[in-house]
Scaffold this motif. Structure first.
Motif, PDB file in Angstrom:
ATOM      1  N   ARG A  89       0.860  -1.053   0.080  1.00  0.00           N
ATOM      2  CA  ARG A  89       0.113  -0.153   0.099  1.00  0.00           C
ATOM      3  C   ARG A  89       1.002   1.194  -0.075  1.00  0.00           C
ATOM      4  N   TRP A  90       0.482   2.209  -0.950  1.00  0.00           N
ATOM      5  CA  TRP A  90       1.300   3.315  -0.844  1.00  0.00           C
ATOM      6  C   TRP A  90       0.603   4.563  -0.169  1.00  0.00           C
ATOM      7  N   PHE A  91       1.099   5.392   0.430  1.00  0.00           N
ATOM      8  CA  PHE A  91       0.304   6.766   1.052  1.00  0.00           C
ATOM      9  C   PHE A  91       0.997   7.735   0.727  1.00  0.00           C
ATOM     10  N   LYS A  92      -0.035   8.713   0.593  1.00  0.00           N
ATOM     11  CA  LYS A  92       0.781  10.332   0.754  1.00  0.00           C
ATOM     12  C   LYS A  92       0.250  10.702   2.183  1.00  0.00           C
ATOM     13  N   TRP A  95      -2.436   9.534   6.013  1.00  0.00           N
ATOM     14  CA  TRP A  95      -3.350   8.695   5.457  1.00  0.00           C
ATOM     15  C   TRP A  95      -3.938   8.405   4.161  1.00  0.00           C
ATOM     16  N   ASP A  97      -4.358   6.789   1.132  1.00  0.00           N
ATOM     17  CA  ASP A  97      -4.253   5.599   0.353  1.00  0.00           C
ATOM     18  C   ASP A  97      -4.207   6.101  -1.438  1.00  0.00           C
ATOM     19  N   ALA A  99      -4.112   3.863  -3.735  1.00  0.00           N
ATOM     20  CA  ALA A  99      -4.663   3.036  -4.566  1.00  0.00           C
ATOM     21  C   ALA A  99      -5.812   3.495  -5.470  1.00  0.00           C
ATOM     22  N   TYR A 136       5.863  10.460   1.891  1.00  0.00           N
ATOM     23  CA  TYR A 136       5.129   9.331   1.347  1.00  0.00           C
ATOM     24  C   TYR A 136       5.447   8.123   2.160  1.00  0.00           C
ATOM     25  N   CYS A 138       5.235   3.653   2.064  1.00  0.00           N
ATOM     26  CA  CYS A 138       5.150   2.396   1.521  1.00  0.00           C
ATOM     27  C   CYS A 138       5.131   1.440   2.562  1.00  0.00           C
ATOM     28  N   GLU A 139       4.106   0.663   2.718  1.00  0.00           N
ATOM     29  CA  GLU A 139       3.607  -0.470   3.593  1.00  0.00           C
ATOM     30  C   GLU A 139       3.558  -1.826   2.947  1.00  0.00           C
ATOM     31  N   SER A 148       7.205  -1.020   6.923  1.00  0.00           N
ATOM     32  CA  SER A 148       6.786   0.198   6.454  1.00  0.00           C
ATOM     33  C   SER A 148       8.211   1.026   6.184  1.00  0.00           C
TER      34      SER A 148
END
Length: 173
Positions: A89-92, A95, A97, A99, A136, A138-139, A148
């Motif tokens: 999962r990629w986040f900015k 919180w 997400d 996707a 950013y 990445c999890e 993470s």
């Protein structure tokens, strides 16, 4: 170290082998003012909690891009010790997400190499805009394992082209 045993007590001598097997707090004593014993703020110490599971064999690194250009962030995960395919999962920010944001300006890719048993996850930003700059994350998770990694994107303004002053062409010299 003094320990009691039935029929008396025994003094134990601590050896270097005992010290190696016991985890100790090497980060220093935390103070109430937000600094640690060495005087640095807690935020200036590396976050080693991310390395507890060690799923990443390559973590995404911070990058810089000029407005309108593309940049790709890559993470790699080995599946040799995993029972299940990892999910990424990629986040900015904290919180958001990413996707659901995939499309014209954001591409998420995943490839698998059967020979090395390594998944490669890519996040490509296409035609960067100034508001894409920031933190950013990445999890990666696989069943009970989780890892993470935080990274940053810096977006530079496009280089200004030398402006042409049309009045200069008509000036008398």
């Amino acid at each position: 170290d003094h320990r009691s045993v039935p029929g008396g007590s025994v003094w134990l001598k601590e050896t270097s082998e005992d010290k190696a097997s016991c985890p100790t707090n090497t980060a220093g004593d935390a103070r109430h003012d937000g600094t640690e014993a060495d005087g640095l703020p807690e935020s200036h110490h590396p976050d080693t909690r991310q390395d507890l599971t060690g799923l990443f064999i390559e973590k995404p690194v911070s990058g810089e891009v000029t407005v309108g250009e593309n940049i790709t962030f890559i993470s790699k995960v080995s599946t040799i010790n995993l029972l299940k395919k990892p999910t990424v999962r990629w986040f900015k920010g904290k919180w958001m997400d990413l996707a659901g944001k995939a499309g014209k300006h954001l591409q998420l890719k995943e490839t698998y190499d059967r020979n090395t048993k390594v998944y490669t996850f890519e996040m490509q930003i296409i035609g960067a805009k100034p508001n894409y700059a920031g933190a950013y994350r990445c999890e990666v998770s696989s069943r009970d394992k989780f890892d993470s990694c935080n990274f940053d994107l810096v977006v530079h303004e496009a280089r200004a082209t030398e402006e042409f002053d049309i009045r200069a062409a008509f000036r008398r010299t």
